[in-house]
Motif scaffolding. Sequence first.
Motif, PDB file in Angstrom:
ATOM      1  N   ALA A 120       0.838  -1.205   0.000  1.00  0.00           N
ATOM      2  CA  ALA A 120       0.000   0.000   0.000  1.00  0.00           C
ATOM      3  C   ALA A 120       0.873   1.255   0.000  1.00  0.00           C
ATOM      4  CB  ALA A 120      -0.936  -0.005   1.203  1.00  0.00           C
ATOM      5  N   ARG A 121       1.920   1.262   0.808  1.00  0.00           N
ATOM      6  CA  ARG A 121       2.841   2.407   0.875  1.00  0.00           C
ATOM      7  C   ARG A 121       3.509   2.623  -0.475  1.00  0.00           C
ATOM      8  NH1 ARG A 121       4.547   7.170   3.303  1.00  0.00           N
ATOM      9  NH2 ARG A 121       6.706   7.452   2.720  1.00  0.00           N
ATOM     10  N   CYS A 122       3.929   1.542  -1.112  1.00  0.00           N
ATOM     11  CA  CYS A 122       4.577   1.659  -2.412  1.00  0.00           C
ATOM     12  C   CYS A 122       3.628   2.224  -3.463  1.00  0.00           C
ATOM     13  CB  CYS A 122       5.144   0.313  -2.855  1.00  0.00           C
ATOM     14  SG  CYS A 122       6.606  -0.173  -1.916  1.00  0.00           S
ATOM     15  N   LYS A 123       2.373   1.799  -3.437  1.00  0.00           N
ATOM     16  CA  LYS A 123       1.390   2.336  -4.389  1.00  0.00           C
ATOM     17  C   LYS A 123       1.191   3.828  -4.185  1.00  0.00           C
ATOM     18  CE  LYS A 123      -1.316  -1.788  -5.285  1.00  0.00           C
ATOM     19  NZ  LYS A 123      -2.591  -2.474  -5.088  1.00  0.00           N
ATOM     20  N   GLU A 124       1.145   4.272  -2.923  1.00  0.00           N
ATOM     21  CA  GLU A 124       0.951   5.685  -2.607  1.00  0.00           C
ATOM     22  C   GLU A 124       2.089   6.553  -3.123  1.00  0.00           C
ATOM     23  OE1 GLU A 124       0.708   5.871   1.620  1.00  0.00           O
ATOM     24  OE2 GLU A 124      -1.202   4.806   1.715  1.00  0.00           O
ATOM     25  N   THR A 125       3.302   6.019  -3.117  1.00  0.00           N
ATOM     26  CA  THR A 125       4.483   6.822  -3.449  1.00  0.00           C
ATOM     27  C   THR A 125       5.007   6.597  -4.860  1.00  0.00           C
ATOM     28  OG1 THR A 125       5.964   5.149  -2.538  1.00  0.00           O
ATOM     29  CG2 THR A 125       5.207   6.868  -1.035  1.00  0.00           C
TER      30      THR A 125
END
Length: 159
Positions: A57-62
């Motif tokens: 999820a963090r990777c998708k956000e950034t």
Amino acid sequence: MKSLLFRLAGTFSAEIGSELYLKLKEETLSPSLFCLDFSEVKEVTEVGWEFLRKITARCKETGSKVAGFGLTVPISEEQNQILSLHSTESDCIHYLESQIVSDAPANELTPKSEEKTVHCPECQTLLRWKLAGDYLCPNCETKFFVNKKGWVSTYERLL
């Protein structure tokens, strides 16, 4: 774009999951590629899967990309959809490279003069390189390895 390979071992639980999440959170200040090596992981706990969910999820956000390879423990269909898993390291790297919009290899800028450059994984200093191998950043003295495609792997420090 920075690229990092994380070699994991043992039981992927809350302890390893939280450390990995914090490291990736720190590294995703700019878009990056993350390759997770699960070949020496014997078990992934439920809490470990929750951390993998948070990491993706963090990777998708950034705008970062994450994938893994070498996981030998059986997983459910739901767990299989959390993270893009591959059988070999080269398949994982190929998948991550295919996710890059530009034609340049990961972590490599290609100026017109054919000069190859990478950013130091620690201080982000722009450095020139000619051949794959070990390098030492003159600014922060971090040791790292650059492969033929421009992928940068840092060496972990043992305290």
